[in-house]
Design a protein around this motif. Structure first.
Motif, PDB file in Angstrom:
ATOM      1  N   TYR A  27       0.977  -1.250   0.179  1.00 18.03           N
ATOM      2  CA  TYR A  27       0.080   0.084   0.026  1.00 18.03           C
ATOM      3  C   TYR A  27       0.969   1.476   0.187  1.00 18.03           C
ATOM      4  N   LYS A  42     -10.576   6.822   2.111  1.00 19.80           N
ATOM      5  CA  LYS A  42     -10.267   5.417   2.019  1.00 19.80           C
ATOM      6  C   LYS A  42     -10.016   4.778   0.685  1.00 19.80           C
ATOM      7  N   HIS A  44      -8.435   1.634  -1.736  1.00 20.62           N
ATOM      8  CA  HIS A  44      -8.247   0.103  -1.713  1.00 20.62           C
ATOM      9  C   HIS A  44      -7.226  -0.297  -2.662  1.00 20.62           C
ATOM     10  N   GLN A  45      -6.433  -1.251  -2.340  1.00 16.02           N
ATOM     11  CA  GLN A  45      -5.652  -1.981  -3.309  1.00 16.02           C
ATOM     12  C   GLN A  45      -6.355  -2.699  -4.225  1.00 16.02           C
ATOM     13  N   ASP A  46      -6.475  -2.297  -5.458  1.00 17.82           N
ATOM     14  CA  ASP A  46      -7.300  -3.098  -6.592  1.00 17.82           C
ATOM     15  C   ASP A  46      -6.790  -3.518  -7.384  1.00 17.82           C
ATOM     16  N   GLY A  87     -13.038   3.593  -2.439  1.00 16.69           N
ATOM     17  CA  GLY A  87     -14.124   2.341  -2.155  1.00 16.69           C
ATOM     18  C   GLY A  87     -15.208   2.090  -2.967  1.00 16.69           C
ATOM     19  N   ASN A  90     -13.995   1.163  -6.518  1.00 14.77           N
ATOM     20  CA  ASN A  90     -13.609  -0.189  -6.529  1.00 14.77           C
ATOM     21  C   ASN A  90     -14.798  -1.054  -6.216  1.00 14.77           C
ATOM     22  N   GLN A  91     -15.735  -1.117  -5.446  1.00  9.23           N
ATOM     23  CA  GLN A  91     -17.061  -1.844  -5.494  1.00  9.23           C
ATOM     24  C   GLN A  91     -17.579  -1.995  -6.826  1.00  9.23           C
TER      25      GLN A  91
END
Length: 151
Positions: A27, A42, A44-46, A87, A90-91
């Motif tokens: 990260y 926030k 994310h590692q995607d 986030g 990413n989702q």
């Protein structure tokens, strides 16, 4: 000529590519590539190419040769297949083919070009079958970015 802040050898810079998804410093290495992000949000590692695609069964179904399948399995968690995404995006992206998601999320060529520049995405065929080429080109882009950021 400006003197570099940190003196790093080529090998030291290339070694940053050895970080993988879930490792302690991955990260941090990714965050270094995004100096303008607002980290109050926030991230994310995607996986750029979604990790759900990387099973023997799915690789075979996609027509990936055994030789390429081994490369795919060895590299899907590598730094070269990771990016930082907030986030919600990413989702939204979760499990979708990257090229389809990119076109859906960024319908104009200019938007896609901006996204690709921000995330160090090479201008190559982004279909799953071209994962090997993508990784090679993206590694080169990341090494270049690290060099520029460190100097």
């Amino acid at each position: 000529m400006r003197k570099p802040i940190f003196e790093r050898t080529e090998d030291e810079i290339v070694s940053l590519l050895h970080y993988s998804y879930g490792e302690a410093y991955t990260y941090s290495v990714l965050a270094f590539l995004y100096p303008t992000l607002d980290f109050r949000n926030k991230f994310h590692q995607d996986h750029i190419f979604p990790k759900k695609m990387f099973t023997k069964k799915r690789l075979s179904k996609a027509g990936i040769s055994e030789e390429d399948a081994e490369f795919f399995m060895d590299n899907f968690n590598s730094l070269a297949n990771l990016q930082l995404l907030e986030g919600v995006p990413n989702q939204e992206k979760s499990g979708k083919d990257f090229d389809a998601w990119l076109t859906e999320k960024y319908p104009s060529a200019a938007e896609r070009k901006d996204y690709m520049a921000k995330h160090y995405i090479p201008d190559v065929d982004l279909s799953f079958a071209h994962f090997r080429e993508f990784i090679g080109k993206r590694e080169n882009m990341l090494v270049k970015a690290f060099k520029e950021l460190l100097n």
